[in-house]
Design an enzyme around this catalytic site. Structure first.
Site, PDB file in Angstrom:
ATOM      1  N   LEU A 241       0.772  -1.115  -0.008  1.00 21.34           N
ATOM      2  CA  LEU A 241      -0.552  -0.024  -0.374  1.00 21.34           C
ATOM      3  C   LEU A 241       0.997   1.303  -0.123  1.00 21.34           C
ATOM      4  O   LEU A 241       0.227   2.357   0.132  1.00 21.34           O
ATOM      5  CB  LEU A 241      -0.969  -0.097   0.747  1.00 21.34           C
ATOM      6  CG  LEU A 241      -2.219  -1.335   1.252  1.00 21.34           C
ATOM      7  CD1 LEU A 241      -3.056  -1.007   2.650  1.00 21.34           C
ATOM      8  CD2 LEU A 241      -3.201  -0.979  -0.055  1.00 21.34           C
ATOM      9  N   ARG A 242       1.985   1.562  -0.134  1.00 18.96           N
ATOM     10  CA  ARG A 242       2.838   2.092   0.095  1.00 18.96           C
ATOM     11  C   ARG A 242       2.382   3.372  -1.645  1.00 18.96           C
ATOM     12  O   ARG A 242       2.209   4.036  -0.918  1.00 18.96           O
ATOM     13  CB  ARG A 242       4.399   2.007   0.046  1.00 18.96           C
ATOM     14  CG  ARG A 242       5.267   2.988   0.080  1.00 18.96           C
ATOM     15  CD  ARG A 242       6.877   2.886   0.086  1.00 18.96           C
ATOM     16  NE  ARG A 242       7.430   2.291   1.548  1.00 18.96           N
ATOM     17  CZ  ARG A 242       7.755   1.124   1.579  1.00 18.96           C
ATOM     18  NH1 ARG A 242       8.076  -0.007   0.769  1.00 18.96           N
ATOM     19  NH2 ARG A 242       7.787   0.919   2.691  1.00 18.96           N
ATOM     20  N   ALA A 243       2.526   2.745  -2.124  1.00 18.09           N
ATOM     21  CA  ALA A 243       2.215   3.818  -3.479  1.00 18.09           C
ATOM     22  C   ALA A 243       0.983   4.418  -3.169  1.00 18.09           C
ATOM     23  O   ALA A 243       0.707   5.473  -3.994  1.00 18.09           O
ATOM     24  CB  ALA A 243       2.570   3.002  -4.605  1.00 18.09           C
TER      25      ALA A 243
END
Length: 331
Positions: A241-243
């Site tokens: 979920l970093r993006a």
């Protein structure tokens, strides 16, 4: 005396790079910018130009052979044991606080050093620990890492840690090349006069960065923005979920930089490429679809094992005379 810096607004045909650098300057928690491209594409020029716009105007360069102690700093354990206090010698991370930390050829650094560098860039805090003694200090800086893909890649785990990525390429447009060269020659010939022509733009851009930083906390994300971010990240088949988080922060930084009243879907779409460029993954389905559209393999898609491969073809059949075993003949 430091040499004059090429002004940031005068960079020619570098809009994607300029936008990515400005977004990271507005919100360093985005995690830095990875600039990939061949030599001579103004990567270091852009880094120096950005530093001039920041509060401290500080550009710190991490040398290729730097040690961990040079990067994070050192603790004097003997002094701590003798006097009971922590004596800290600052490293490059402390010196880069509120400025720009420029790492050329980041792909050639040891992976643990890059990992540590990215940790601090995202958190804004550097923690030094040794023999049960620790020291922490603020280290909020804009991280700019550059690399030439011909000299090796970064591991995917490290690529993902960079907030934004911009891919530079050689310019083969004659008009654009001439504009770039003319601007550089004019700056080299009369740097003060050249900078004077961009003085008002520099002041305005610096003020916009300062105002955008101050307004970040006032922005919220509505459901439409969240939905568009999720849609784009799912389409790119990114890991984790970093993006999503980086895309929201980058969209917010863009809205703040432009003085918008809220973060809109259009802001998300304008930052998506820089967020996803180094995170996008090709799935088996998309790979099969590509092969269906282009059944002849491209040279770049051929592995070493497939080089010169020719599929087998039937060449006809011939009747072979059966030969009895030797033992059967003697019987």
């Amino acid at each position: 005396m430091s040499s004059p810096v090429f002004p940031f607004p005068a960079l020619v045909a570098q809009a994607p790079l300029q936008q990515a650098l400005l977004l990271a300057a507005v919100d360093p928690s985005i995690g830095g910018v990875l600039v990939s491209g061949p030599r001579g594409t103004a990567k270091s020029t852009a880094a120096r130009a950005l530093a001039e716009l920041l509060p401290e105007g500080q550009l710190v360069t991490l040398p290729l052979g730097a040690s961990e102690e040079q990067l994070i700093g050192t603790l004097d354990i003997q002094s701590a044991l003798r006097d009971g206090g922590v004596q800290f010698s600052p490293g490059l991370l402390a010196k880069a606080h509120l400025g720009v930390l420029y790492v050329d050829e980041v792909n050639l650094l040891p992976n643990p050093l890059v990992d540590q560098l990215l940790d601090v860039a995202a958190s804004g805090v550097n923690i030094v620990e040794r023999d049960g003694i620790s020291h922490r200090h603020d280290a909020r800086f804009v991280l700019i890492g550059t690399m030439n893909p011909e000299e090796g890649d970064l591991r995917p785990q490290l690529l993902d840690r960079f907030g934004l990525a911009v891919e530079m390429s050689n310019c083969f447009d004659a008009d654009v090349r001439q504009r770039i060269v003319k601007a550089r020659l004019a700056f080299d010939a009369e740097p003060d006069a050249f900078r004077g022509r961009h003085e008002s733009e520099l002041a305005s851009l610096s003020e916009r960065i300062h105002a955008a930083r101050a307004s970040l906390s006032a922005f919220a994300f509505d459901d439409a923005v969240h939905a568009r971010v999720s849609e784009l990240c799912i389409e790119a088949h990114v890991d984790g979920l970093r993006a999503d988080i980086v895309m929201l922060r980058a969209a917010r930084a863009l809205a703040a930089l432009e003085g918008a009243s809220n973060v809109a879907v259009t802001h998300v779409e304008r930052v998506a490429d820089a967020v996803l460029k180094h995170r996008r993954r090709e799935t088996q389905a998309s790979s099969q679809a590509q092969r269906a559209r282009d059944p002849m393999p491209r040279e770049a898609d051929k592995g070493e094992a497939d080089w010169g491969y020719v599929p087998p073809e039937p060449t006809g059949t011939a009747k072979v005379k059966q030969v009895r075993p030797l033992a059967a003949k003697k019987a």
